[in-house]
Structures are given as C-alpha cells and as structure tokens.
Design an enzyme around this catalytic site. Structure first.
Site, PDB file in Angstrom:
ATOM      1  N   GLY A 266       0.758  -1.256  -0.063  1.00  0.00           N
ATOM      2  CA  GLY A 266      -0.117   0.001  -0.077  1.00  0.00           C
ATOM      3  C   GLY A 266       0.849   1.461  -0.033  1.00  0.00           C
ATOM      4  N   LYS A 267       0.092   2.419  -0.015  1.00  0.00           N
ATOM      5  CA  LYS A 267       0.866   3.556  -0.014  1.00  0.00           C
ATOM      6  C   LYS A 267       1.818   3.902   0.976  1.00  0.00           C
ATOM      7  CE  LYS A 267      -1.656   6.552  -3.102  1.00  0.00           C
ATOM      8  NZ  LYS A 267      -1.120   5.343  -4.282  1.00  0.00           N
TER       9      LYS A 267
END
Ligand code: GLU
Ligand code: ZN
Length: 507
Positions: free
Chosen positions: A264-265
């Site tokens: 994820g980010k």
C-alpha cells in the site's frame, strides 16, 4: 488451442502495480504461446467509475511495452471522450471491448439463465436486505441473501417492475475450481450467495459480465490475483448453467510490501504512474515485475533478463503459491543496472524530460545546454538509480546555490579555523589550476590535503559543500569542470565569508 488471455481492468483509479504485474504474467504467457493478449475495460461499477483512468491504464501498459492485440476500438474510445483516442484504438473481432457497450448481451444471458431455471427475479427492498443482514450478524450467521424470492411463483414479480436477477446457487454439494497454480479449490455451495447478476438499472454485476465476455471473447486462460478466488465458484456455476466450457484459472498470489503486509501507499509508490514519474525504466520495471512471484528455477541466480528471455522462460504454472514481497531496494538496484547498460546518448534522452519537468532545462533544449548535459551524463550514470534523482543531484549546475550554513562547511574532525584555512588554500589552488579540467584539478587538491595533513575525504567534503551546496553530488572534479572556474571561485568566496568569524566581508 490458440491461447487467448486478457487484462480486464476496472477504471476506478490509478492501476495498482499488483494488477500490472498480473498483466505482465498474462502478456508473457500470450507471447510465449503465440496467442493473443486482450484488453477489456470493465466499467460496470458506475459508482466508482473514473473515465479518465482508462487513458491512464492504456498509457501505462504501452509504456511498459504490454501491447494488446485486441481492445477498445476508435468509436468506443471516442464515446468515453478519451483524448487521442486514435492512438489507443485497436479494435478486434469480439468487440465491443468496453463492458458498458455490451449491456444487451448481458441482459440476454440473464433471460436465458431465468429460462434455464438457474436464476430468479428478486424485488426485495434495500431496507429488507439491510434487516436481513443485521439479523444474520446479530446471530453470528453467514451474511448473505436469505433467498426470500427464490421460490416465489414464476410470475410473482413482473419483468416491468424494478427488480434484480439473482443466481440460483445449488443448496447442497460442492463447486470445485480447478486452478493451474493452486490445484483444486473447493467450495461448499451452501456458503455461496445467490449473487445478483443483473441490477435493477439493467447493468450486470461484475460476475455475470465477466463470464459472458470471457466466453464470447474465447478467453482460454485467466491469470488474476487470488483475491478473486471467492468469486470463482459463482462463475463456474454460471458456466455450468449455460453449458459453456470455463477457461483455465490461474490465481496468482498477491504482492505484499517488504514487511509482509498488503502493498500500500505507506510502503512507497503503488501505481504505475508513480513508478514512471520517479524514473524507473520500463525495461527494468518489466524485468522486476516478471520476477515478482516467479523465478526461473531452483539454484538459478540470474536476475537480469531481456524481454525475449522472459518470453521464453516464463512459466505461468510455476508461479509461487506464496505471496510475493515487493522489494523497493531490489527494484532500485535493478534500475541502476539498466541505467548503466544504456549508452550515454540513450541515458541523456531519458533524463532530458526530468530536467525539463523540473524547469532546469528549457524545452526544446538549446544546443549549448545539450552540450553541457552530455558532459553531465557520464558523471551520474554510475550511481544513478531512479532517474528523478538526477534533478536533485545536479541542481547546483543549473541554479544559484544557497551558501550553506557555517557548520556544514566545517570538515570532519576539524575546527572552523582549520576549515577556513583549507577553504582559502583551496581557492588559490583552483584559481591557478590549468586547464580547469579533472586531470588538472585533482592532483593539486590531493597534494593540498597532504600538506594540510588532512584526509582527501575531509578536504573534498568541504569542497563539495562549498561549491555544490549539497552533501551528495556527482564526482567532485567532473562537477567543477562543468560548473566552470568562475562559478566555483565565487561559491568558495561566499563559503569563506560564511565561515569567517569576523563575519561576511564587506562587498
Ligand atoms: N475487473 C477486474 C479487476 O479490476 C478483473 C478481475 C479478473 O481478472 O477477473 O481486476
Ligand atoms: Zn428478493
């Protein structure tokens, strides 16, 4: 059998690198088998639809070299309002390739499922469905549709009133999903929801649309993320209901971050656009993605593979069963390998847009700037990992440099006074060296370090801060040569003034 695989992105946002990696697997398999790689846009989820991402997806695929043999045609793309539709239009014999253009087909198949007794109409209100869910949650039951409308008489719900069409999942027995990577995965039918196939607005759900399209587009193999596994038994049931032959599924384990959690980010870049912007070369990213969950075999050390080698050696059925860990460090390393393999001319072409984007170099680039850039390229090539880093590294060659604060100008294990002396001596060395080229600059600077009883690193550290205004920069003497004597001396003067305890000299 001619292999036909597809990438079927939903235009709901920037394409995630995990999906792109699945596309790489599909593409490699198609090329290896002499088959077709098809692009289909799955835009039936109207609430999350972001039309502009269709172009982003196609642009990303093209950039990575994942050309598709069939996909949306010109009219389809124009209907979406896509700019430069001509550039991306491919078309093909099984279109349309954008699902919203295929609604009639889904409705027809919905009717057929009704006729075959494999589907039923349901007019339950959202309120009722919410109550059912609540009751199920409270009593810790499986949350699913309670089949309220399943056994109503056939004409109880008129086709003209708002309703959905649901799949009539068998109540007993099992549905087995044969999987090319995982082997058979089996599901109890009792736990499978009577899935909605057609919504009340006439749009299909993803489950129905995908089966209809994969069938009509003669898809033979489906490699996709294994987060889709739970939906697969529903599809197998639809195939069975329609007496169609299902394709071969190959569920690919997901991509995790370096810490083993879903990528994820917080781990770093996750969309192909970001990787591109940071300056990963498409050929490096392609190589990296192909090895994300697949390797050529036990004991095999090779990591750098050309596209042709990957086409030859990739084995879809030997993709790892465990999730892959995305290592940014490895990607940086690999990108560096590809950067070094470029000719200086090629590297310059790739770097130019980064300098231009940063406003350091005009577009179009004038000849004399180009000559300077040609000198810079060999200086950065050795150590560069991401192309965007070149901007920060070389900023001092294009812009005025802010004189660093005094403490930066003090050499390692030196006093400010010693550093000031070193700066002054350095200035006279650089004022006299002839020509102002690395070969003539380095020896007297080394001699100076020796004379001052300093390590070369101590002296060069001061020099770097004073003349580039930054800690990391390309090799010092090559940088000085490009900067030119005048700039170098002016920056030394400013540094000297900053370090002088008597304060800046009067101008
Ligand atoms: N539209 C789905 C997606 O966005 C495709 C999944 C599949 O390959 O079946 O990933
Ligand atoms: Zn109902």
């Amino acid at each position: 059998m001619a292999v036909r695989v597809r990438m079927a992105p939903s235009p709901t946002g920037e394409p995630h690198i995990g999906n792109i990696r699945t596309a790489v697997f599909n593409w490699l398999f198609a090329r290896q088998m002499g088959g077709q790689f098809i692009l289909r846009i799955e835009d039936t989820d109207r609430t999350r639809y972001q039309p502009e991402t269709v172009g982003v997806i196609m642009d990303g695929l093209r950039w990575l070299g994942l050309n598709w043999d069939e996909g949306p045609g010109l009219e389809e793309l124009q209907r979406l309002g896509l700019e430069n539709a001509e550039e991306y239009a491919v078309g093909g014999p099984y279109g349309p390739y954008i699902q919203s253009g295929r609604l009639a087909m889904y409705q027809e198949v919905g009717e057929e499922l009704l006729e075959r007794g494999w589907a039923y109409r349901c007019n339950c209100t959202p309120e009722r469905l919410a109550q059912v869910r609540e009751r199920q949650r409270a009593s810790k039951q499986l949350v699913m549709y309670d089949r309220h409308c399943r056994d109503l008489p056939p004409d109880a719900i008129s086709p003209d009133e708002p309703h959905v069409i649901r799949l009539k999942v068998p109540l007993t027995g099992k549905t087995v999903v044969p999987d090319g990577i995982k082997g058979d995965v089996s599901f109890k039918n009792a736990g499978i929801d009577d899935q909605i196939l057609l919504k009340s607005d006439g749009f299909p759900t993803y489950h129905l649309a995908v089966v209809v399209d994969d069938h009509h587009m003669k898809i033979t193999h489906i490699a996709r993320g294994d987060d889709w596994i739970p939906s697969t038994p529903k599809r197998i049931l639809i195939y069975r209901a329609l007496e169609w032959e299902p394709p071969i599924y190959c569920h690919v384990p997901l991509v995790n971050g370096p810490d083993g959690r879903k990528l994820g980010k917080r781990h770093g870049a996750t969309s192909i656009t970001e990787f591109r912007r940071q300056g990963y070369l498409p050929e490096a990213l392609f190589n990296f993605l192909a090895l994300l969950g697949w390797s050529p075999g036990e004991g095999e050390e090779q990591e750098i593979f050309s596209r042709e080698e990957l086409i030859e050696r990739f084995d879809l059925f030997r993709v790892n069963r465990a999730p892959a860990a995305f290592s940014y460090k490895k990607l940086d390393w690999m990108n560096g390998v590809y950067v070094r393999s470029l000719s200086e001319k090629e590297l310059l072409e790739r770097l130019l847009p980064f300098w231009q984007e940063a406003g350091m170099v005009p577009d179009p680039c004038p000849q004399e700037t180009l000559a300077t850039l040609r000198q810079i390229v060999p200086l950065v090539q050795e150590r560069l990992k991401r192309l965007e880093d070149v901007v920060e590294w070389t900023a001092f060659l294009f812009r005025e440099v802010e004189t660093p604060p005094a403490e930066k100008l003090v050499g390692k294990k030196m006093t400010p006074q010693e550093s000031l002396v070193a700066l002054r001596r350095m200035r006279s060395v650089l004022a006299e060296a002839e020509p102002f080229e690395p070969e003539a600059l380095e020896p007297p600077m080394r001699a100076l370090a020796e004379e001052l009883e300093l390590k070369a690193g101590q002296l060069f550290g001061i020099a770097r801060w004073a003349m580039t205004g930054q800690k990391v920069a390309p090799p010092l003497f090559g940088s000085l040569a490009i900067m030119g004597r005048e700039t170098a001396l002016a920056r030394l003067d400013a540094a000297e003034a900053a370090l002088d305890p008597k304060g800046p000299k009067n101008p």
